[in-house]
Structure formats: C-alpha cells, structure tokens
Enzyme design. Structure first.
Site, PDB file in Angstrom:
ATOM      1  N   ASP A 156      -2.968  21.439  62.712  1.00 48.35           N
ATOM      2  CA  ASP A 156      -3.505  21.739  61.265  1.00 48.35           C
ATOM      3  C   ASP A 156      -2.628  23.038  60.759  1.00 48.35           C
ATOM      4  OD1 ASP A 156      -5.030  19.644  61.120  1.00 48.35           O
ATOM      5  OD2 ASP A 156      -6.990  20.826  61.313  1.00 48.35           O
ATOM      6  N   TYR A 174      -5.855  23.331  74.835  1.00 56.37           N
ATOM      7  CA  TYR A 174      -5.626  24.314  73.673  1.00 56.37           C
ATOM      8  C   TYR A 174      -6.456  25.575  74.250  1.00 56.37           C
ATOM      9  CZ  TYR A 174      -4.457  20.776  70.202  1.00 56.37           C
ATOM     10  OH  TYR A 174      -3.990  19.618  69.557  1.00 56.37           O
TER      11      TYR A 174
END
Length: 309
Positions: A66, A130
């Site tokens: 994002d 992540y």
C-alpha cells in the site's frame, strides 16, 4: 529459457528483486492515467523503456504494498523482446540498465535472474516475510526526523513482550483470517497459514542522539506466510501492540480470530503504513533465489501436526 517473438526475435523473461522507500508512492502497483498518484511500478516501467524492447515491458509484481509501505526486497517478472539478431540481456546488464535509468532515488533494483517463459513472480512465490518497526519511549514529535517515515512511535515506555508472544501463538498455523482482513480484498479465500511470528528488540538507530538512548527502544515484528490478506499484517500488528500495551489480552486475540468478523469493536485497529516493510519474497524451488535477510533468533514458528503412520 526464452520463446520466439516476431521475425525471429527472442523473448527473455527475468525475475527481478527491487527495493524502495514507499513514502512518495501510492503503493507499488502502477497508477495509470493519473497525474498526481504514482506507483513504484510506473518508474520501473519508465526505466525499462530504455531497454528498447520490441514490445512494451510490463512488470508483474509479486507482492502488492500500500501507499507508504516500504520494501527491502520485492520481486517481479518481466519480458524483454529484443530485435532480431540481438542476444538477450544478461541479468547483470539488465540490472545495471534499469538502475541507470530509474528516475526516482527511492527505488533500486537489487538483482535479476533469467527464468523460464512460464514463470510467474506472484504464483511461484513460496514465502513472503513482512517486518514492522516500532519505537517506545517517545512520542512522534520526539522521534528523530530520519525515523518518522519508517517506524511507528508508540505512546508507551515499554511493551509486555511475553503477552505479545502468547497472543502470537493463537495466530500461528492455518486459520480463517477474515477478522484481520480489510474491505476491498480480491482474495477468494481468507484461509492462510502463518508460519512464523517474532517479536524482538530492534537494533539501536544510528540517528538517535546519545542522551536519548536511555529511554528510546526500537522493536521489530516479523510475519512469514506464503501469502497474506489485504492489510492482514498491519491489523495483526495493531492487535499485538494493543496486547503489549495491556489494552487487550492474548485471549482477546484468540476470540477475535475465531469470530471471523472484520467489523468487530476491536477490529478497527490498524497499524500505520509507514512502519511496514516487505522484507523478502522467496522461491523455494529455485535455490539461487535464497533469502537476502536471515531469520531472527527467538521466532515463534508454526510446526504442522503430523499423524503417525
């Protein structure tokens, strides 16, 4: 490794690994037809025009991120069709050419590999990790300016790491993660297998002044799975932080997971984008594409149960 194109040209497919600081971008995926919003892919494909491919070069991104999210190592595949009689670029030349023509200083191509014409950067990935960076002991205005876009400053002096690790145990393994999914996800199934979670002290920032070291502490959360749902990592991070601050208990996290309800009263929590990094994308059947970054010690790892024969 290649397929024939027009008039005897050879189409070569490459897997490229690249990194970026996501602050200036509206995510990694290209934004078409907009003068204000731009993705990392826009700059990569603009640089690829200088390769003089017979057909336009398009990057197929492995892992979408994002706006504001960073990547230590993302991946994509691309095809380059050179004119008849010209050999395919070597991976080293391709890497150098893309970096030379990239017009944004916050993007860098790390490495490239030649792959088969049916290789797919998104579908072939076997693992994604992540990393989320936290800071305790200061408010956002007190955070060094160099850290403000790359970590989340919590308004607390400490975290209950033992409670966070207990809560993480409930998330490990194969579950329906609907409760941690944001609206707008294109995924057909919300079942995922979370293989590893770690909560560990992060390294001291080189940007912290000596008199600030006594109170400022950095923390790192890591999550590994083959794939994640839309904003799943940021929502899990927010829940674990709430546990670390004593706002929620580990049992609350278990109940939220089992509720499968993304609209519950606690599910509005989401960690800011700027603390999140895509750390690595791995391709297990290709031994050359090994991890760039090591797994931290003390990780909580999921071990599937095997029934004895």
């Amino acid at each position: 490794m290649g397929s024939c194109g027009a008039a005897g040209s050879v189409r070569a497919r490459y897997l490229v690994f690249f990194q970026y600081l996501g602050t200036d971008f509206n995510g990694v995926v290209a934004i078409r037809g907009s003068q204000r919003a731009v993705g990392v892919q826009n700059f990569l494909e603009e640089a690829a025009k200088r390769l003089n491919s017979v057909e336009p070069v398009r990057f197929t991104i492995s892992s979408r991120t994002d706006a504001g999210v960073h990547a230590l190592s993302n991946a994509a595949h691309l095809d380059v069709l050179r004119r008849s009689g010209q050999p395919p670029f070597s991976p080293e030349v391709l890497t150098q050419a893309l970096n030379t023509h990239l017009r944004h200083p916050a993007i860098r191509v790390l490495k490239a590999f030649r792959v088969s014409s049916d290789f797919h950067a998104r579908h072939a990935a076997t693992s994604r990790t992540y990393l989320y960076r936290l800071a305790t002991g200061c408010t956002w205005p007190q955070l060094p300016v160099f850290e403000r876009n790359i970590c989340w400053a919590l308004q607390t002096d400490c975290l209950d790491v033992a409670a966070m690790e207990e809560a993480a145990q409930h998330l490990l393994g194969t579950h329906d993660f609907s409760a941690f999914q944001s609206a707008g996800s294109p995924a057909k199934s919300s079942v995922r297998t979370l293989r590893r979670i770690s909560v560990s002290p992060g390294p001291t920032s080189p940007f912290v002044l000596p008199h600030e070291n006594r109170r400022l502490q950095f923390w790192t959360l890591e999550f590994e799975s083959q794939s994640f749902l839309y904003r799943q990592v940021r929502r899990m991070t927010a829940m674990l932080v709430a546990v670390g601050q004593g706002i929620l208990t580990p049992t609350h996290v278990k109940e939220i997971l089992e509720s499968r309800d993304p609209l519950g009263k606690h599910q509005t929590r989401i960690a800011p984008a700027h603390g999140l990094f895509l750390k690595s994308v791995l391709y297990g059947d290709l031994e050359d594409f090994g991890p760039i970054f090591s797994t931290p010690q003390g990780s909580t790892v999921w071990k599937p149960q095997v029934n004895p024969s």
